[in-house]
Design a protein around this motif. Structure first.
Motif, PDB file in Angstrom:
ATOM      1  N   ARG A  81      -5.876   9.490  -5.441  1.00 33.05           N
ATOM      2  CA  ARG A  81      -4.719   9.393  -5.009  1.00 33.05           C
ATOM      3  C   ARG A  81      -4.316   8.397  -3.809  1.00 33.05           C
ATOM      4  N   ILE A  82      -3.246   7.384  -3.288  1.00 35.45           N
ATOM      5  CA  ILE A  82      -3.221   7.424  -2.083  1.00 35.45           C
ATOM      6  C   ILE A  82      -2.122   7.550  -1.294  1.00 35.45           C
ATOM      7  N   ASP A  83      -2.330   8.351   0.198  1.00 35.35           N
ATOM      8  CA  ASP A  83      -1.608   9.061   0.535  1.00 35.35           C
ATOM      9  C   ASP A  83      -2.114   8.074   2.072  1.00 35.35           C
ATOM     10  N   ILE A  84      -1.258   8.763   3.145  1.00 39.53           N
ATOM     11  CA  ILE A  84      -1.388   8.254   4.271  1.00 39.53           C
ATOM     12  C   ILE A  84      -1.719   9.977   4.768  1.00 39.53           C
ATOM     13  N   THR A  85      -2.717   9.224   5.771  1.00 44.54           N
ATOM     14  CA  THR A  85      -4.042  10.508   6.297  1.00 44.54           C
ATOM     15  C   THR A  85      -4.148  10.181   7.842  1.00 44.54           C
ATOM     16  N   PRO A  86      -4.778  10.687   8.877  1.00 36.95           N
ATOM     17  CA  PRO A  86      -5.040  10.355   9.854  1.00 36.95           C
ATOM     18  C   PRO A  86      -6.253   9.193  10.219  1.00 36.95           C
ATOM     19  N   ARG A  87      -6.070   8.837  11.172  1.00 35.82           N
ATOM     20  CA  ARG A  87      -7.290   7.508  10.853  1.00 35.82           C
ATOM     21  C   ARG A  87      -8.481   7.929  11.264  1.00 35.82           C
ATOM     22  N   SER A  88      -9.058   9.037  11.684  1.00 35.50           N
ATOM     23  CA  SER A  88     -10.165   9.717  11.909  1.00 35.50           C
ATOM     24  C   SER A  88     -10.246  10.433  10.471  1.00 35.50           C
ATOM     25  N   LEU A  89     -10.065  10.502   9.397  1.00 37.74           N
ATOM     26  CA  LEU A  89     -10.531  11.028   8.684  1.00 37.74           C
ATOM     27  C   LEU A  89     -10.345  11.676   8.060  1.00 37.74           C
ATOM     28  N   GLY A 134       0.606  -1.087  -0.142  1.00 42.45           N
ATOM     29  CA  GLY A 134       0.078   0.140  -0.068  1.00 42.45           C
ATOM     30  C   GLY A 134       0.865   1.305  -0.389  1.00 42.45           C
ATOM     31  N   LYS A 135       1.814   1.211   0.684  1.00 41.33           N
ATOM     32  CA  LYS A 135       2.957   2.362   1.195  1.00 41.33           C
ATOM     33  C   LYS A 135       3.226   2.201  -0.267  1.00 41.33           C
ATOM     34  N   GLN A 136       3.949   1.770  -0.906  1.00 45.30           N
ATOM     35  CA  GLN A 136       4.911   1.384  -2.381  1.00 45.30           C
ATOM     36  C   GLN A 136       3.236   2.556  -3.632  1.00 45.30           C
ATOM     37  N   ARG A 137       2.326   2.767  -3.100  1.00 46.55           N
ATOM     38  CA  ARG A 137       0.857   3.246  -4.334  1.00 46.55           C
ATOM     39  C   ARG A 137       1.355   4.554  -4.000  1.00 46.55           C
ATOM     40  N   ILE A 138       1.351   4.738  -3.244  1.00 46.33           N
ATOM     41  CA  ILE A 138       1.904   6.590  -2.860  1.00 46.33           C
ATOM     42  C   ILE A 138       2.975   7.388  -3.802  1.00 46.33           C
ATOM     43  N   ASN A 139       1.928   8.118  -4.846  1.00 47.34           N
ATOM     44  CA  ASN A 139       2.959   8.590  -5.758  1.00 47.34           C
ATOM     45  C   ASN A 139       3.333   8.255  -6.832  1.00 47.34           C
ATOM     46  N   ARG A 140       2.660   6.600  -6.691  1.00 50.84           N
ATOM     47  CA  ARG A 140       2.000   6.763  -8.210  1.00 50.84           C
ATOM     48  C   ARG A 140       1.148   6.213  -8.420  1.00 50.84           C
ATOM     49  N   LEU A 141       0.818   6.163 -10.028  1.00 56.11           N
ATOM     50  CA  LEU A 141      -0.010   5.863 -11.262  1.00 56.11           C
ATOM     51  C   LEU A 141      -0.922   5.290 -11.376  1.00 56.11           C
ATOM     52  N   ASP A 142      -0.444   3.810 -10.332  1.00 53.54           N
ATOM     53  CA  ASP A 142      -0.603   3.035 -10.850  1.00 53.54           C
ATOM     54  C   ASP A 142      -2.932   2.133 -10.491  1.00 53.54           C
ATOM     55  N   GLY A 143      -3.447   2.801 -10.271  1.00 57.45           N
ATOM     56  CA  GLY A 143      -4.860   2.475  -9.969  1.00 57.45           C
ATOM     57  C   GLY A 143      -5.798   2.124 -10.939  1.00 57.45           C
ATOM     58  N   PRO A 144      -7.096   1.453 -10.522  1.00 56.86           N
ATOM     59  CA  PRO A 144      -7.948   0.930 -12.016  1.00 56.86           C
ATOM     60  C   PRO A 144      -8.282   1.778 -13.129  1.00 56.86           C
ATOM     61  N   LYS A 145      -8.412   3.384 -12.663  1.00 60.28           N
ATOM     62  CA  LYS A 145      -9.275   3.640 -13.244  1.00 60.28           C
ATOM     63  C   LYS A 145      -8.392   4.994 -14.057  1.00 60.28           C
ATOM     64  N   PRO A 146      -9.094   5.441 -14.961  1.00 58.09           N
ATOM     65  CA  PRO A 146      -7.818   6.066 -15.806  1.00 58.09           C
ATOM     66  C   PRO A 146      -7.175   6.871 -15.941  1.00 58.09           C
ATOM     67  N   GLY A 147      -5.776   7.097 -16.293  1.00 65.36           N
ATOM     68  CA  GLY A 147      -4.980   7.803 -15.127  1.00 65.36           C
ATOM     69  C   GLY A 147      -4.223   7.196 -14.475  1.00 65.36           C
ATOM     70  N   GLY A 148      -4.425   5.664 -14.301  1.00 69.16           N
ATOM     71  CA  GLY A 148      -4.067   5.180 -12.587  1.00 69.16           C
ATOM     72  C   GLY A 148      -4.451   5.900 -11.599  1.00 69.16           C
TER      73      GLY A 148
END
Length: 133
Positions: free
Chosen positions: A112-120, A16-30
């Motif tokens: 995008r994937i980021d680290i966030t506080p658990r309280s959102l 999951g951490k490796q997804r930060i700043n990567r555009l490799d998600g399932p939607k257009p543009g990653g």
């Protein structure tokens, strides 16, 4: 922990951490827009088996989930579920030693994937509980 999960908690968090700043998600543009359930399941190497986080939460057997409490008490690498909007939201807990953070899509940067506080912060989401299932 469920035997259905293909990656260990540590490997899931690292993936999951490796997804930060990567555009490799399932939607257009990653991107990962509105794909929280798919992201957390992907961290564990399994297919997203529910159409939304709220459906997933409601489907998890009661003996496989921990209902209520506070997001900070959920263990590292657990999926924490929230009631917000029609589809809910799920995050992957990554913090240890009272560092209450998680990996989430859309909370810090849309899609995008980021680290966030658990309280959102900023979302006014109701914490439902957590699970490894």
């Amino acid at each position: 922990m469920s035997v259905l999960l293909k990656r260990s908690p540590d490997v899931a968090v690292d993936w999951g951490k490796q997804r930060i700043n990567r555009l490799d998600g399932p939607k257009p543009g990653g991107r990962w827009d509105a794909r929280c359930q798919q992201f957390v399941r992907s961290c564990y190497g399994v297919d997203g088996w529910a159409d939304s986080a709220i459906i997933a939460w409601e489907t998890i057997p009661d003996d496989e989930k921990f209902i209520g409490g506070l997001p900070g008490f959920a263990p590292r690498a657990a999926a924490s579920y929230f009631a917000i909007g029609e589809h809910g939201h799920v995050i992957l807990n990554v913090g240890v030693d009272n560092r209450l953070n998680a990996l989430s899509n859309d909370n810090v940067r849309q899609g995008r994937i980021d680290i966030t506080p658990r309280s959102l912060p900023g979302w006014n989401a109701e914490f439902l509980g957590w699970s490894y299932w």
